[in-house]
Scaffold this active site. Structure first.
Site: not given
Length: 233
Positions: A88, A155, A159, A190, A192
């Protein structure tokens, strides 16, 4: 008994996943740069086995040692019916145009987002190969790994690499005894700390920043607990 390894558990989605995974019938190993005192207290309260390891996945040599140590722990585990690895942990930085990329920040991003999950997966698969138990690997990816986003070249690329690595695991184990179940999952947007960092970015470095600010202002972000519940289900 289940044996679960989960990275990035000090806050955000990882902390929510860890909280929902706590159970007296599950041995949970958490890996994070910072402690999570609330998680530790809840584990004690319900009698849930928790092994919380403070570790920075950006450190390549230390992560290699960690992978070996986790392999030893997996091999020593007795009475386990299901082994699970959830990669994660991730970082969105560096944010900026391709021309702004610099070695240190780029190396850190690729180490945390790609190399660390690969090393932990290698140790996990090797240690559980002869266990006879069910094996599951979940890699937390992003829609950014499937679509280009200006300002997120590091990024997005990391990914995308994680997605393809997951497919390679499946390809290598196809037709083999006790193949692992593998999935690279994009959990959606999300609420975060990573999202807070994204919203603070300079529009010159990250042109889509206003879209993310609007999503937060409109309450369109998923709560970590809600996203964790969907993922675990």
């Amino acid at each position: 008994m289940e044996f679960v390894i989960l990275t990035g558990t000090s806050r955000g989605l990882g902390a929510a996943l860890a909280g929902q995974l706590l159970s007296p019938s599950r041995h949970l190993v958490c890996i994070a740069r910072s402690p999570n005192d609330a998680l530790a207290a809840r584990a004690r309260a319900i009698g849930a086995p928790l092994d919380y390891r403070l570790h920075d996945l950006a450190d390549l040599e230390a992560t290699e040692h960690l992978a070996h140590a986790l392999g030893d722990a997996l091999r020593a585990a007795a009475g386990v019916s299901r082994f699970v690895l959830i990669n994660n942990a991730g970082v969105v930085e560096p944010i900026g145009r391709v021309e702004s990329l610099r070695a240190a920040a780029l190396a850190r991003a690729l180490q945390v987002n790609v190399a660390a999950p690969m090393l932990l997966t290698a140790a996990f698969l090797s240690a559980t190969a002869s266990s006879g138990a069910e094996r599951c690997i979940l890699n937390l990816s992003s829609g950014a790994g499937r679509y280009p986003v200006a300002g997120w070249s590091a990024y997005c690329s990391a990914k995308a690499a994680l997605d393809l690595f997951t497919r390679c695991i499946a390809a290598e184990h196809a037709g083999q005894p006790n193949p692992p179940r593998v999935c690279s999952l994009a959990p959606g947007i999300v609420d975060t700390g990573m999202q807070a960092a994204i919203r603070a970015a300079d529009p010159a470095d990250f042109p889509p920043v206003e879209r993310f600010r609007k999503l937060a202002a409109d309450g369109a972000l998923a709560a970590p607990a809600e996203a964790a519940e969907r993922i675990l289900a």
